[in-house]
Enzyme design. Structure first.
Site, mmCIF file in Angstrom:
data_model
loop_
_atom_site.group_PDB
_atom_site.id
_atom_site.type_symbol
_atom_site.label_atom_id
_atom_site.label_comp_id
_atom_site.label_asym_id
_atom_site.label_seq_id
_atom_site.Cartn_x
_atom_site.Cartn_y
_atom_site.Cartn_z
ATOM 1 N N ASP A 43 6.351 -15.051 -28.562
ATOM 2 C CA ASP A 43 6.081 -14.004 -29.563
ATOM 3 C C ASP A 43 6.826 -12.687 -29.325
ATOM 4 O O ASP A 43 6.945 -12.243 -28.185
ATOM 5 C CB ASP A 43 4.593 -13.628 -29.551
ATOM 6 C CG ASP A 43 3.670 -14.807 -29.574
ATOM 7 O OD1 ASP A 43 4.143 -15.933 -29.728
ATOM 8 O OD2 ASP A 43 2.459 -14.594 -29.417
ATOM 9 N N ASP A 162 -4.401 -10.836 -28.518
ATOM 10 C CA ASP A 162 -3.320 -10.300 -29.346
ATOM 11 C C ASP A 162 -3.696 -8.997 -30.068
ATOM 12 O O ASP A 162 -3.614 -8.905 -31.311
ATOM 13 C CB ASP A 162 -2.825 -11.345 -30.371
ATOM 14 C CG ASP A 162 -2.549 -12.697 -29.727
ATOM 15 O OD1 ASP A 162 -2.254 -12.709 -28.516
ATOM 16 O OD2 ASP A 162 -2.652 -13.729 -30.417
HETATM 17 C C1 FRU Z 1 0.995 -17.126 -29.968
HETATM 18 C C2 FRU Z 1 0.290 -17.007 -28.617
HETATM 19 C C3 FRU Z 1 -0.636 -15.805 -28.570
HETATM 20 C C4 FRU Z 1 -0.712 -15.521 -27.099
HETATM 21 C C5 FRU Z 1 0.698 -15.835 -26.649
HETATM 22 C C6 FRU Z 1 0.820 -16.393 -25.265
HETATM 23 O O1 FRU Z 1 2.173 -17.864 -29.886
HETATM 24 O O2 FRU Z 1 -0.414 -18.198 -28.345
HETATM 25 O O3 FRU Z 1 -1.905 -16.009 -29.162
HETATM 26 O O4 FRU Z 1 -1.081 -14.209 -26.830
HETATM 27 O O5 FRU Z 1 1.215 -16.772 -27.572
HETATM 28 O O6 FRU Z 1 2.161 -16.505 -24.888
#
Ligand code: FRU
Length: 479
Positions: A43, A162
């Site tokens: 992300d 998040d």
């Molecule tokens: C989305 C996610 C988020 C998390 C991150 C971990 O792709 O699963 O919810 O914070 O990636 O890398």
């Protein structure tokens, strides 16, 4: 810096030393997209503008080409076109983040950059714990960790992560992606006056109250436009429906209005942001000019991930190009940011090309894989564009439908994604060594895909099914 952090940074340094050259030698390495030097990127995080520079952080596992204890990698730029890779911003070195400094966001306050992120922990009993953490920086490069500022409230599982922070009026607001104890995806809201003390306000969307469903809603983001509010979410557990929800996980938005007092986001239906194969966990920021800019992970944790050929070169995944958003009549339009024009090198154009039904035309003369094509359809008819003999865009003028196909990495079969577009007037294509981003009709629809054609093949072949006429404006793009 504590011992643990030192140890992890040394391990990263050694691994970069060993593999960076190899990664750089990969013919599928992208030219103008943001990539991890080695390891796995997912992300985009902490998109912000601070002290004259754009800051894009990203989920990064530099120690393996798989998902694990994530670091925050960091790029910065003055102009969204030329980037500098900065030192690692967050290392998962403390007890409250030992299995990853997971996704989060950034805001500027009092001349400091504040990062909010999720401390992911698997405790000794093998259970997940989650902490919403804060780190603060004066220079935008070195961060001082302040530890957890929010612990898990009642009514939710540890899939609670998040944090995305923004200011509305004089108050800071934060949305967090969550799973209720009953197993439903949701978005919760917190508010704060000082960025340190946060008050839980409640569930603003999801939790089984929405038609959409899903068992977890990741990476929420609340965008305020003059026309209204938009909630972005990346829901998991949505079943495919005709041409919709074809990827393993979705990313999209609902337009509506957030009422903070009642802690409700009243909204319409969910729409996907990108109808391609590789698009997830988008995040946005507002820049000094007031533009709303979106970047997403150009990837997915699906069954094809282990087959990416770039794994042999010790890296995997990239971010999409930055896109400017506009909310118009309830629809989020996405256009490549203007600054990408700075990447244009050689230009090539074909003023008006007419193809009779059944004719083929090879677009030649560029000789590079990384380029931008703007195709204006002057006389509509069904046609297809074959990209490097590996992916194909097909427009069916009668049905009003655009289909993108590519070859699957696991079993070699062809897979497709489709969108309904009553009349295609413009195709704006960003091609890189192993990616394509197609913007239709000035951002009405976008389809994004990674694909891995034969390396020397840079062919683009138009094939008309009916009489068509179009013009092509093309540019080679530098890194
Ligand atoms: C989305 C996610 C988020 C998390 C991150 C971990 O792709 O699963 O919810 O914070 O990636 O890398």
């Amino acid at each position: 810096m504590n011992e643990n952090e030192k140890r992890l940074l040394t391990a990263v340094e050694e691994r970069i030393q060993s593999f960076h050259q190899k990664a750089e030698a990969d013919p599928y390495r992208l030219n103008y997209h943001l990539l991890p030097p080695i390891g796995l990127l997912n992300d985009p995080n902490g998109l912000s503008f601070f002290k004259g520079r754009y800051h894009f952080f990203y989920q990064w596992n530099p120690l393996e080409e798989s998902h694990g204890a994530k670091f925050w990698g960091h790029y910065s730029s003055e102009d969204l076109a030329t980037w500098r890779h900065e030192p690692i911003a967050l290392v998962p070195s403390e007890w409250y983040e030992r299995n990853g400094c997971y996704s989060g966001s950034a805001v500027v306050s009092d001349d400091h950059l504040f990062l909010f992120y999720t401390g992911n922990v698997k405790n000794d009993a093998g259970e997940r714990e989650t902490y919403q953490c804060l780190a603060v920086s004066e220079d935008g490069v070195h961060f001082e960790k302040k530890g957890p500022v929010i612990t898990l409230p009642e009514g939710f599982t540890a899939h609670f992560r998040d944090p995305k922070v923004w200011k509305r009026g004089a108050t800071w607001h934060m949305v967090i992606g969550a799973q209720t104890s009953e197993g439903a995806g949701a978005v919760v809201l917190y508010t704060s006056d000082d960025l340190y003390r946060w008050n839980y306000k409640g569930i603003i969307a999801g939790a089984g109250r929405d038609a959409l469903g899903g068992y977890m809603w990741e990476c929420p983001d609340l965008l305020e436009f003059d026309e209204g509010d938009v909630l972005l979410i990346s829901p998991q557990g949505i079943e495919p429906e005709e041409d919709r929800y074809q990827n393993l996980f979705q990313s999209g938005y609902m337009t509506g209005a957030l009422d903070v007092d009642s802690s409700r986001f009243s909204h319409g239906d969910f729409s996907e942001l990108d109808k391609g194969f590789d698009f997830y966990a988008p995040q946005t920021m507002t820049d000094e000019a007031g533009r709303r800019i979106l970047v997403a992970w150009m990837g997915m944790t699906d069954s094809q991930e282990p087959y990416h050929p770039t794994l042999n070169y010790h890296w995997i995944h990239a971010l999409t190009i930055p896109r400017e958003l506009e909310l118009k009549d309830g629809v989020v339009l996405q256009r490549p940011v203007n600054e990408l024009k700075k990447l244009r090198a050689g230009a090539f154009s074909v003023r008006s090309k007419e193809l009779l039904a059944g004719e083929k035309w090879k677009f030649e003369g560029m000789g590079v894989e990384s380029k931008e094509l703007i195709i204006d359809v002057l006389k509509a008819g069904s046609f297809s564009i074959r990209l490097r003999n590996e992916a194909e865009i097909h427009y069916d003028c009668q049905k009003g439908r655009v289909t993108l196909t590519r070859r699957r990495l696991d079993d070699g079969s062809t897979e497709r994604r489709r969108v309904d577009v009553s009349r295609v007037q413009k195709l704006h294509l960003f091609l890189d060594h192993s990616s394509l981003e197609l913007f239709l009709n000035d951002g009405e629809h976008v389809l994004t895909a990674r694909y891995f054609p034969r390396v020397s093949d840079d062919s683009i072949i138009f094939h008309s099914k009916e009489n068509v006429m179009f013009s092509v404006e093309a540019y080679t793009l530098r890194s």
